[in-house]
Design an enzyme around this catalytic site. Sequence first.
Site, PDB file in Angstrom:
ATOM      1  N   ASP A  70      -2.229  -7.640  11.358  1.00 14.07           N
ATOM      2  CA  ASP A  70      -2.255  -6.772  10.192  1.00 14.07           C
ATOM      3  C   ASP A  70      -1.221  -7.277   9.194  1.00 14.07           C
ATOM      4  O   ASP A  70      -0.121  -7.676   9.577  1.00 14.07           O
ATOM      5  CB  ASP A  70      -1.951  -5.320  10.590  1.00 14.07           C
ATOM      6  CG  ASP A  70      -2.379  -4.333   9.508  1.00 14.07           C
ATOM      7  OD1 ASP A  70      -3.357  -3.592   9.729  1.00 14.07           O
ATOM      8  OD2 ASP A  70      -1.736  -4.300   8.432  1.00 14.07           O
ATOM      9  N   ASP A  77      -1.362 -12.444   7.256  1.00 17.36           N
ATOM     10  CA  ASP A  77      -2.702 -12.427   6.700  1.00 17.36           C
ATOM     11  C   ASP A  77      -3.674 -12.909   7.782  1.00 17.36           C
ATOM     12  O   ASP A  77      -3.473 -13.960   8.393  1.00 17.36           O
ATOM     13  CB  ASP A  77      -2.768 -13.350   5.485  1.00 17.36           C
ATOM     14  CG  ASP A  77      -4.156 -13.434   4.903  1.00 17.36           C
ATOM     15  OD1 ASP A  77      -4.904 -14.357   5.302  1.00 17.36           O
ATOM     16  OD2 ASP A  77      -4.512 -12.582   4.074  1.00 17.36           O
ATOM     17  N   ALA A  78      -4.731 -12.146   8.033  1.00 11.72           N
ATOM     18  CA  ALA A  78      -5.645 -12.466   9.134  1.00 11.72           C
ATOM     19  C   ALA A  78      -6.322 -13.815   8.948  1.00 11.72           C
ATOM     20  O   ALA A  78      -6.540 -14.546   9.918  1.00 11.72           O
ATOM     21  CB  ALA A  78      -6.693 -11.360   9.270  1.00 11.72           C
ATOM     22  N   GLN A 135       0.816  -1.209   0.000  1.00  7.65           N
ATOM     23  CA  GLN A 135       0.000   0.000   0.000  1.00  7.65           C
ATOM     24  C   GLN A 135       0.852   1.262   0.000  1.00  7.65           C
ATOM     25  O   GLN A 135       1.994   1.246   0.465  1.00  7.65           O
ATOM     26  CB  GLN A 135      -0.894   0.022   1.261  1.00  7.65           C
ATOM     27  CG  GLN A 135      -1.827  -1.161   1.386  1.00  7.65           C
ATOM     28  CD  GLN A 135      -2.376  -1.326   2.792  1.00  7.65           C
ATOM     29  OE1 GLN A 135      -3.574  -1.190   3.008  1.00  7.65           O
ATOM     30  NE2 GLN A 135      -1.535  -1.632   3.750  1.00  7.65           N
ATOM     31  N   ASP A 190     -11.477  -4.749  11.447  1.00  4.67           N
ATOM     32  CA  ASP A 190     -11.110  -3.352  11.166  1.00  4.67           C
ATOM     33  C   ASP A 190     -10.265  -3.354   9.894  1.00  4.67           C
ATOM     34  O   ASP A 190      -9.079  -3.046   9.897  1.00  4.67           O
ATOM     35  CB  ASP A 190     -10.334  -2.755  12.338  1.00  4.67           C
ATOM     36  CG  ASP A 190     -10.053  -1.274  12.152  1.00  4.67           C
ATOM     37  OD1 ASP A 190     -10.699  -0.648  11.286  1.00  4.67           O
ATOM     38  OD2 ASP A 190      -9.176  -0.744  12.851  1.00  4.67           O
ATOM     39  N   GLU A 223      -3.544   0.832  12.502  1.00  4.74           N
ATOM     40  CA  GLU A 223      -3.500   2.204  13.003  1.00  4.74           C
ATOM     41  C   GLU A 223      -3.358   2.257  14.520  1.00  4.74           C
ATOM     42  O   GLU A 223      -2.801   3.209  15.077  1.00  4.74           O
ATOM     43  CB  GLU A 223      -4.783   2.911  12.558  1.00  4.74           C
ATOM     44  CG  GLU A 223      -4.956   4.318  13.055  1.00  4.74           C
ATOM     45  CD  GLU A 223      -6.321   4.877  12.709  1.00  4.74           C
ATOM     46  OE1 GLU A 223      -6.700   5.908  13.285  1.00  4.74           O
ATOM     47  OE2 GLU A 223      -7.021   4.284  11.861  1.00  4.74           O
TER      48      GLU A 223
END
Length: 335
Positions: free
Chosen positions: A130, A161-162, A55, A179, A110
């Site tokens: 995350d 990876d969740a 990202q 989230d 975050e």
Amino acid sequence: MGDMSVVGNGVHDQDSAFGEGGRRRSCWYEEEIEQDLRWSFALNSILHTGCSQYQDIVLLDTKPFGKALVIDGKLQSAEIDEFIYHESLVHPALLHHPNPKTVFIMGGGEGSTARETFRHKSIQSVVMCDIDEEVVDFCRSHLIVNKEAFCDPRLRLIISDARLELESRNDQFDVIIGDLADPIEGGPCYQLYTKSFYEGTVRPKLNPGGIFVTQAGPAGALSHTEVFSCIYNTLRQVFKYVVPYSAHVPSYADIWGWVMASDSPFTADAGELDRRIKLRMKGENMYLDGETFSASSTLSKVVRKSLAKETQVYTEGTAKFIHGHGTVQKAALQS
């Protein structure tokens, strides 16, 4: 939200950044919410930019909303009103659970979701998973408000990876929180909104009486059919009790939606939620109390009708996406 550009030095190709006489007015953040609809606001400065293997990351100092975190050209949260999103995401599930001790956060890099979770006195452990270590490190360095959450000894931070992490674990959780970034085409998160994931991974990892809650995208009168109604209907295929709710988040320029699901009924009314807030939480909520949640879970007529009629189930082959592809226009960030 949508694609991002920042009007820097010079004239934007569609909007002039200069006032009369050629004097510069301001630097602007712009996001394409729909093909013919854009949302913009003035900036004081671009504080930090970064790029991970997954990202693009930008931290902006905005004039109306304070510091704002933007990932892949999409506004994630803003300093002035992030409490609305995070209180709505975290507290309804934790307050409806009789005694939440263990929590798994999917995403949440975050740190704000962990921060709100730790306000519940009963919490013994939180796993935050995350996929993007650089986003987590970026937020840990620059979002001072979440410093204590990142340092809390009850937090176990996992970069993975969740889905893989949940599937590989032998333990279960009282509450699982999604989230996650919005489901965007080509993004890393859309498979975590599917029926197969909810049914095969999330539900088996909940303790008896456990609760799952996820952010579910825009939920306004015109925007709720993007993904909100589909996510709600998908969870209805998996869990016995499903509660959709929403709140206006000013920096998102829309109503935002969440969906809470469990195989145990949600029985706490507004008065009981207020009692639990007083007894079980540290500090005072800025946004959420019992009456607010009651209002949030009473959706408008047009949204209720859509949700009642929704037939699409979110699968890998029939995925729905938020508008935009999440690419930061890097050239526009140069000033």
